[in-house]
Motif scaffolding. Structure first.
Motif, short mmCIF file in Angstrom:
data_model
loop_
_atom_site.label_atom_id
_atom_site.label_comp_id
_atom_site.label_asym_id
_atom_site.label_seq_id
_atom_site.Cartn_x
_atom_site.Cartn_y
_atom_site.Cartn_z
N LYS A 90 52.86 16.16 11.33
CA LYS A 90 51.44 15.21 11.08
C LYS A 90 51.79 13.72 10.77
CE LYS A 90 48.43 17.68 8.20
NZ LYS A 90 47.88 18.25 7.18
N TYR A 91 53.14 13.25 10.25
CA TYR A 91 53.30 12.01 9.95
C TYR A 91 54.63 11.62 10.56
CZ TYR A 91 49.74 13.00 6.72
OH TYR A 91 48.40 13.34 6.01
N PRO A 92 55.02 11.72 11.71
CA PRO A 92 56.33 11.53 12.22
C PRO A 92 57.08 10.08 12.00
CG PRO A 92 54.87 11.29 14.22
CD PRO A 92 54.07 11.88 12.98
N LYS A 93 56.37 9.12 11.95
CA LYS A 93 56.82 7.62 11.79
C LYS A 93 57.27 7.77 10.17
CE LYS A 93 56.00 2.72 11.67
NZ LYS A 93 55.06 1.97 11.17
N GLU A 94 56.22 8.09 9.24
CA GLU A 94 56.52 7.91 7.91
C GLU A 94 57.72 8.97 7.62
OE1 GLU A 94 53.41 8.26 9.55
OE2 GLU A 94 52.21 6.78 8.73
N TYR A 95 57.68 10.16 8.11
CA TYR A 95 58.58 11.07 7.77
C TYR A 95 60.07 10.75 8.15
CZ TYR A 95 61.29 15.38 7.77
OH TYR A 95 62.34 16.42 7.39
N THR A 96 60.26 10.05 9.33
CA THR A 96 61.35 9.42 9.82
C THR A 96 61.95 8.49 8.90
OG1 THR A 96 60.82 10.21 11.96
CG2 THR A 96 62.62 8.56 11.86
#
Length: 182
Positions: A90-96
């Motif tokens: 759902k939130y690839p950038k934030e999760y990374t």
């Protein structure tokens, strides 16, 4: 000596989940491992998982448990209560960023890990201002990492350099100069 027990899930600051049977067994094993140590006081996060763990550990002791908001788990905003795979999708950038560069994880101008350094300092003030030689602290993985980092003089960029496990025991000993040794 300050002994810290942690409970961790990707639950963030949510109070919706409860301690699992495995978690209760871990707490019981920790209670057994700590049974020969006389603790003067037990501090705990008021979030249910840590609170239940503290209650298992403190069973049969006369002193009341002390619940500190400064020991609560980090609020992960939109990542709260998501499984890792869901958060990554759902939130690839934030999760990374949260996983690989947590000191720069930011939501609406709030740098979560940097904010936790202030929270940990407050927790240390509350804990260390209490009389007693042996103190037990029950908290969550993220705040325990920050407690360890702040005690050792490490900055937010070292957040992931400290790894702790569910049901693990960390022991801090303060030397005569007030420096923490892990």
């Amino acid at each position: 000596m300050i002994t810290s027990l942690l409970q961790a899930c990707m639950q963030g600051s949510s109070n919706l989940s409860v301690l699992t049977e495995i978690g209760v067994r871990q707490a019981e094993r920790c209670r057994e491992a700590l049974r020969n140590i006389s603790f003067d006081r037990c501090f705990s996060s008021p979030i249910s998982r840590a609170k239940t763990t503290a209650e298992v550990l403190w069973l049969g002791r006369d002193e009341p448990l002390v619940f500190l908001d400064s020991l609560k788990k980090a609020h992960l905003f939109f990542l709260d209560s998501l499984k890792n795979v869901e958060a990554r999708q759902k939130y690839p950038k934030e999760y990374t960023t949260w996983r690989e560069n947590p000191a720069n994880f930011e939501v609406n101008g709030v740098y979560l890990v940097r904010k936790l350094w202030g929270t940990a300092r407050e927790a240390w003030r509350e804990i260390l201002s209490t009389p007693g030689k042996n103190l037990l602290v029950v908290t969550h993985k993220s705040i325990l990492r920050v407690l360890i980092c702040t005690a050792l003089g490490l900055g937010p960029e070292r957040f992931r350099a400290i790894d702790v496990n569910n049901g693990g025991i960390s022991v801090f000993v303060l030397n005569k100069q007030g420096e923490a040794m892990l």
